[in-house]
Scaffold this motif. Structure first.
Motif, short mmCIF file in Angstrom:
data_model
loop_
_atom_site.label_atom_id
_atom_site.label_comp_id
_atom_site.label_asym_id
_atom_site.label_seq_id
_atom_site.Cartn_x
_atom_site.Cartn_y
_atom_site.Cartn_z
N UNK A 413 0.82 -1.20 0.00
CA UNK A 413 0.00 0.00 0.00
C UNK A 413 0.86 1.26 0.00
N UNK A 414 1.97 1.23 0.75
CA UNK A 414 2.89 2.37 0.75
C UNK A 414 3.45 2.62 -0.64
N UNK A 415 3.83 1.54 -1.32
CA UNK A 415 4.39 1.71 -2.66
C UNK A 415 3.30 2.12 -3.65
N UNK A 416 2.14 1.48 -3.58
CA UNK A 416 1.05 1.82 -4.50
C UNK A 416 0.68 3.29 -4.37
N UNK A 417 0.65 3.79 -3.14
CA UNK A 417 0.29 5.20 -2.93
C UNK A 417 1.38 6.16 -3.40
N UNK A 418 2.58 5.63 -3.67
CA UNK A 418 3.68 6.46 -4.20
C UNK A 418 3.76 6.42 -5.71
N UNK A 419 2.92 5.60 -6.35
CA UNK A 419 2.92 5.50 -7.80
C UNK A 419 2.12 6.67 -8.39
N UNK A 420 2.65 7.28 -9.40
CA UNK A 420 1.98 8.41 -10.05
C UNK A 420 0.81 7.91 -10.89
N UNK A 421 -0.39 8.09 -10.37
CA UNK A 421 -1.62 7.69 -11.08
C UNK A 421 -2.39 8.91 -11.57
N UNK A 422 -1.76 10.07 -11.55
CA UNK A 422 -2.48 11.30 -11.92
C UNK A 422 -2.97 11.26 -13.37
N UNK A 423 -2.34 10.46 -14.21
CA UNK A 423 -2.78 10.36 -15.60
C UNK A 423 -4.18 9.81 -15.75
N UNK A 424 -4.66 9.10 -14.73
CA UNK A 424 -6.02 8.55 -14.81
C UNK A 424 -7.09 9.60 -14.51
N UNK A 425 -6.67 10.78 -14.07
CA UNK A 425 -7.64 11.83 -13.76
C UNK A 425 -8.46 12.22 -14.98
#
Length: 952
Positions: A413-425
């Motif tokens: 969860x710590x790593x997943x939350x550090x992944x840049x997912x802003x492109x899905x916005x």
């Protein structure tokens, strides 16, 4: 020293099985009594020089758990070198524990012993049921130049009686060489580890005793330094040993009787270093105890014994190899637990640690590993103890698993939350990002299944439960698609799970309960980087106009065939498989026949009733149907409705009662039959390189063995099997001395039969099925044991074990992997290793982050190399990565510069290390890209440390 004098080295010890023919706590009570006596004796009698504590530090934990008030006294005796401890945490069965478990055992044993100020540098393997080929290299890398062992080159039988037959070495001292060329001085307990037990103090009895014992030892010894082990299994302390040695000295003035230690004994042999500390180099020829002579013959002319020590030059009846199939459920739980720790939790925690805001939980890993390793002693993991022992093991497996799961869940969860997912916005505010993790050492494609919360409503929001549930049920989940980070649609199967209760446990607040609308998303993840991740999102199709899911071609071909473009699977009327590897056009027929035979042996050894013909499903009509036809995967269900003999006959009960030696038993199976239905699920994934097989059954038959058969029809005299840091090459035909009709062997992840020219082969991978045999049937069939049902412990007495019949439900998982070329370089072996490792995935939010949507912590290349481990070293805080060479040819390893988002400030310094994770020679990076290249020797184990990793 004059050649006509001899020295008798008497080493006091006890071989301490924590659990075996008594449950753990009953052995534990005896241990407390033994340790009390030892400390009292050392305090009272200065002539009682020292005691070797069986090479395992767990004895200290077990004792101090009950006797904490004697800690200071115990520590004092250890510092005085009167009690020798380490180098292991426990005495494991190396063949049934993973490569990394063997390393963790050394690491934790060294760490625990170092706290007392001393580590006994003795490669101690007194009673392992055979010895792994890479033991010399592991010992050398741990600074140990010797190996002391009891089995593997000389026959041992009932109650550990040592036979007088030939063995592979000229003497009880030998040179043991690993597949990489590492050499250690091997010390064989040619007369067992009790040959100096219960030394008499009475002069007449002592004369008779030493006349026999001196002759026995001199028969095998290469020098005039004779080894006597004063102890045995759970042996009480011989408190009058100083007096017994005084009597012996008076009787034999030509012999120096010394209350000795391994350090002194090895030094006397000229092994090089008082504590047996090797120099760590790969060539140990300078430590071949060549200083002594016997009858004018240099002792440097010791036999060189190479590779695995598996008692192959014996009659085959007392190798104890079938412990690999005793209580298979334990082996499956162990494989799952090891894999969860070393291939999931450790790499995820190492990546999370690299982010800089999360400490690597060394304390939790140590606890989880110790709890797991408490199941690794040979009489425990081998499944050859009384029923109470193995019941307690199940609880330990569960405890270790729960800790590992907790670490993995938090880390992912710590790593997943550090992944840049802003492109899905761009797909709208309702986008649900998911991060898929590949914690293996190779890029991976495969089927992922994740439960996602579409929406949560917390109790803290003030709604009544009925309203929360009602609002969630009213959500419209239609019109959604799964996309990758580039916005391309990915076919997905969506399973509605309804409204479920859940809760968070914040670190800074009281538990937070909620209701959530959940779905299960199943899809094919493609090309997820090694030691890396890839982001996806489940989004509304309205916001993804260009993301139209392509029409996926079905893998199903008719009612009984699957084809993914790489492999074709055809199912016959009797449920057997024909698998064709399409690129090379090679076909393997009659795969997956089930075989059943009687077993009138015990937990240690399999014995088929004399004259019995095996029962098989060959020709037995099966029920066959397609049960899954989706874009990512297809599956065929095969059901055999079989009948098996209910048990062995009444004669077997009599033979067990009177401890008839198992090769001499004459019992047969009864005529009465019981139902035995086998359900097999054969599945093929869209990008799969292997055919997955999941077998389940409810066993109600006793005294039998069930195997799955995979004919290869490949002409070769050898085969390969995954072992500890090695793909071992083994002969299909046993040695001339072999009499046992069965020639079962140990495996870790797979067994492989390849053509003699390595042009093609068939690999059968497994999860926790540690026993296989390559049959001498003209087809080089790989037979994998799925179940062995037996009724007694065996060995030295009469110990009924009704739960070893393994009645009830069982499940087994295998994979059929045909390959073109060498399995080490074709990817077949990598596929087998990946088969054991589960996928990991986590749901996250739409946010920016330091990690790219698709990325990896480390990238590497190296033909014929296998990745083994990523973790953080205790003490230094450095990231440690380990590989091993699958082949006996040199290789080149290239490690790219670490992910900048995880490497910390400044350039990462990379250095050579060892299995104890010490800092060694720094590597010079390439000027252009910061990568490093390392030459890897044949079958070498390579550990690299990354010093630039974030610190605690």
């Amino acid at each position: 020293m004059e050649n006509n004098r001899r020295t008798a080295h008497i080493i006091s010890h006890t071989h301490w099985d924590r659990e075996w023919y008594l449950p753990y706590e009953k052995h534990h009570v005896r241990l407390i009594r033994l340790m009390d006596t030892l400390l009292d004796t050392l305090k009272r009698d200065g002539e009682y020089r020292s005691f070797f504590l069986d090479g395992q530090t767990i004895i200290l934990e077990d004792y101090l758990q009950v006797r904490p008030e004697r800690r200071e006294e115990l520590e004092q005796r250890i510092r005085e070198n009167r009690i020798f401890i380490g180098p292991w945490y426990i005495l494991q069965d190396a063949f049934l524990t993973s490569s990394e478990a063997n390393v963790r055992n050394l690491q934790i044993g060294h760490r625990d012993a170092a706290r007392y100020g001393t580590i006994s540098k003795v490669g101690y393997f007194p009673d392992t049921f055979g010895n792994i080929g890479q033991a010399p290299q592991l010992m050398r890398q741990a600074g140990i130049g010797n190996a002391v062992f009891g089995r593997g080159v000389k026959p041992t039988g009932f109650n550990n009686e040592v036979s007088d037959a030939e063995f592979e070495s000229s003497y009880s001292e030998l040179i043991w060489e690993g597949p990489d060329g590492s050499q250690v001085l091997g010390i064989l307990f040619a007369n067992w580890y009790s040959n100096g037990n219960e030394v008499p103090t009475d002069e007449a009895a002592a004369k008779e005793y030493w006349d026999r014992k001196l002759a026995d030892a001199e028969k095998y010894a290469s020098t005039n330094q004779l080894l006597y082990m004063n102890g045995c299994d759970h042996q009480p302390i011989q408190t009058d040993l100083p007096e017994a040695l005084r009597v012996a000295r008076e009787l034999y003035p030509d012999t120096d009787f010394v209350h000795s230690s391994f350090a002194d004994y090895l030094a006397a042999l000229g092994e090089g270093g008082r504590n047996g500390e090797g120099k760590g180099e790969r060539d140990g020829a300078d430590e071949r105890n060549g200083a002594e002579e016997r009858d004018g013959e240099p002792a440097s002319r010791l036999s060189v014994v190479k590779g695995e020590l598996r008692s192959q030059r014996t009659d085959g009846w007392s190798t104890l190899v079938n412990t690999a199939s005793a209580r298979v459920y334990l082996k499956q739980m162990n494989q799952h637990g090891q894999t969860l720790l070393e291939k999931v939790a450790e790499p995820l925690a190492a990546i999370a640690h690299g982010l800089g805001n999360h400490s690597y939980p060394h304390h939790l890993f140590t606890y989880a590993w110790k709890t797991l390793m408490q199941n690794h002693p040979h009489d425990s993991i081998c499944g050859c103890s009384v029923d109470e022992v193995h019941r307690e093991m199940v609880a330990r497996f569960e405890k270790s698993k729960h800790v590992a799961e907790s670490i993995a869940d938090e880390s992912k969860q710590l790593v997943a939350d550090a992944v840049d997912t802003s492109g899905f916005a761009r797909f709208g505010e309702d986008a649900l990002p998911l991060v898929v993790f590949n914690t293996t050492g190779w890029a991976r494609s495969g089927t992922i299944s994740i439960v996602a919360d579409v929406r949560r409503i917390y109790y803290r929001e003030g709604f009544a439960p009925e309203e929360m549930i009602g609002r969630l049920k009213a959500l419209d989940l239609g019109g959604r698609v799964l996309v990758d980070a580039e916005g391309a649609a990915v076919p997905v199967a969506v399973e509605e799970l309804g409204v479920r209760f859940g809760y968070d446990l914040p670190d800074d607040a009281f538990r937070q309960a909620y209701w959530a609308r959940q779905v299960r998303l199943t899809f094919a993840a493609a090309d997820v980087p090694a030691l890396g991740w890839k982001a996806y999102a489940w989004v509304k199709a309205a916001g993804a106009a260009s993301a139209v899911a392509p029409e996926a071609a079905s893998i199903v071909r008719g009612e009984r065939s699957l084809d993914n473009g790489k492999l074709r699977v055809d199912v016959a009327d009797d449920g057997t498989l024909t698998v064709t590897e399409l690129a090379g056009g090679h076909t393997y027929r009659d795969l997956l026949v089930y075989e059943d035979t009687g077993d009138i042996g015990n937990e240690y050894m399999y014995k088929q009733p004399d004259g019995e013909a095996a029962l098989t499903t060959h020709g037995l009509a099966a029920e066959i149907r397609i049960v899954c036809d989706e874009a990512h995967r297809a599956a065929i269900e095969i059901v055999h409705r079989w009948e098996l003999p209910a048990s062995a006959d009444a004669l077997f009960e009599e033979e067990k009662q009177y401890a008839v030696y198992f090769p001499e038993r004459k019992a047969q199976r009864v005529a009465e039959k019981v139902p035995f239905a086998i359900r097999t699920l054969v599945s093929l994934e869209k990008d799969g390189k292997g055919v997955a097989v999941r077998t389940s059954f409810n066993n109600q038959s006793k005294d039998h063995r069930v195997r799955a058969l995979f004919p290869t029809d490949l002409h070769t005299s050898v085969h390969r099997a995954d072992a500890v840091f090695e793909v071992a090459v083994r002969d299909n035909e046993p040695a001339a001395e072999w009499k046992n009709p069965s020639n079962a062997q140990h495996q870790q992840a797979f067994a492989d039969v390849s053509a003699a020219d390595l042009s093609r082969g068939l690999t059968i991978a497994n999860k926790g099925l540690n026993e296989y045999e390559v049959l001498r049937d003209g087809r080089n069939t790989i037979a994998v044991t799925l179940l062995r049902s037996v009724a007694e412990l065996g060995d030295w007495g009469v110990f009924p074990t009704p739960e070893a019949q393994c009645l009830g439900k069982h499940e087994a998982e295998l994979m059929i992997i045909p390959h073109v070329g060498d399995g080490a370089v074709s990817g077949a072996y990598a596929e087998a290793y990946q088969f054991q490792v589960p996928w990991t995935a986590a749901q996250t939010g739409v946010r920016g982050g330091p990690l790219a949507a698709t990325g990896a912590a480390y990238a590497w290349e190296g033909e014929g190399l296998a990745f083994s481990s990523l973790k953080i070293a205790d003490g230094s805080g450095d990231a440690m990565l380990r590989w091993f060479n699958l082949r006996p040819q040199p290789a080149e390893l290239t490690l790219a510069a670490p992910n900048a988002a995880l490497a910390g400030s400044g350039a990462a310094a990379i250095y050579r290390s060892d299995v104890l994770e010490t800092r060694g020679e720094a590597l010079a990076p390439r000027a252009d890209d910061g990568s490093q290249s390392v030459s890897v020797g044949p079958c070498e184990i390579v550990t690299l440390g990354v010093q630039g990793a974030k610190r605690e």
